[in-house]
Design an enzyme around this catalytic site. Structure first.
Site, mmCIF file in Angstrom:
data_model
loop_
_atom_site.group_PDB
_atom_site.id
_atom_site.type_symbol
_atom_site.label_atom_id
_atom_site.label_comp_id
_atom_site.label_asym_id
_atom_site.label_seq_id
_atom_site.Cartn_x
_atom_site.Cartn_y
_atom_site.Cartn_z
ATOM 1 C CG LEU A 140 -10.695 -40.014 5.366
ATOM 2 C CD1 LEU A 140 -9.281 -40.242 5.865
ATOM 3 C CD2 LEU A 140 -10.662 -39.749 3.874
ATOM 4 N N GLY B 171 -14.545 -35.257 12.318
ATOM 5 C CA GLY B 171 -13.814 -34.074 11.880
ATOM 6 C C GLY B 171 -12.887 -34.306 10.709
ATOM 7 C CG HIS B 172 -9.498 -36.705 9.062
ATOM 8 N ND1 HIS B 172 -8.526 -35.762 9.229
ATOM 9 C CD2 HIS B 172 -9.012 -37.560 8.147
ATOM 10 C CE1 HIS B 172 -7.492 -36.063 8.458
ATOM 11 N NE2 HIS B 172 -7.768 -37.153 7.792
ATOM 12 C CG PHE B 173 -11.540 -34.783 4.988
ATOM 13 C CD1 PHE B 173 -10.784 -33.629 5.153
ATOM 14 C CD2 PHE B 173 -10.895 -35.959 4.672
ATOM 15 C CE1 PHE B 173 -9.414 -33.661 4.957
ATOM 16 C CE2 PHE B 173 -9.527 -35.992 4.485
ATOM 17 C CZ PHE B 173 -8.783 -34.853 4.624
ATOM 18 C CG PHE C 277 -14.812 -42.245 11.564
ATOM 19 C CD1 PHE C 277 -14.021 -42.425 10.438
ATOM 20 C CD2 PHE C 277 -15.068 -43.344 12.360
ATOM 21 C CE1 PHE C 277 -13.497 -43.670 10.116
ATOM 22 C CE2 PHE C 277 -14.557 -44.590 12.047
ATOM 23 C CZ PHE C 277 -13.772 -44.760 10.921
#
Length: 111
Positions: free
Chosen positions: A27, A20-22, A18
């Site tokens: 997400l 690092g994305h975004f 979670f």
């Protein structure tokens, strides 16, 4: 889908995918979502997938954010093939959940 089975999967709010994305809008990456599907189905329906299943189709339809749980539904419509749906259950979703992904797995070629 007919003769559908299902199982719930809880994705920890602290899942390492979670952050690092975004940034600012976390997400669950599609590859992690598919990993959850594959892990569950290899355990629950190994006879339909064989030793080396492959994804022959997938659609991502709604994001999975921290705090959501997943309901993975599947059926085996034909020999060596399995269809799946991933339903997101999160705050604000309808009672039946929100369809987040769907696809098909097939038995892979023996090597």
């Amino acid at each position: 889908m007919t003769d559908m089975r299902s199982s719930r999967v809880d994705v920890p709010r602290e899942h390492p995918a979670f952050p690092g994305h975004f940034p600012g809008q976390p997400l669950l990456p599609g590859v992690v979502l598919l990993g959850e599907v594959l892990e569950l189905l290899l355990r629950e329906a190994p006879e339909a997938l064989g030793a080396q299943p492959r994804i022959s189709a997938v659609k991502f339809l709604a994001p999975v954010r921290p705090g959501a749980s997943l309901e993975i539904r599947w059926s085996v419509p034909g020999e060596q093939r399995l269809r799946f749906e991933v339903w997101r259950h999160a705050q604000g979703d309808p009672p039946q959940g929100q369809l987040a992904a769907s696809g098909q797995l097939e038995q892979g070629e023996a090597q």
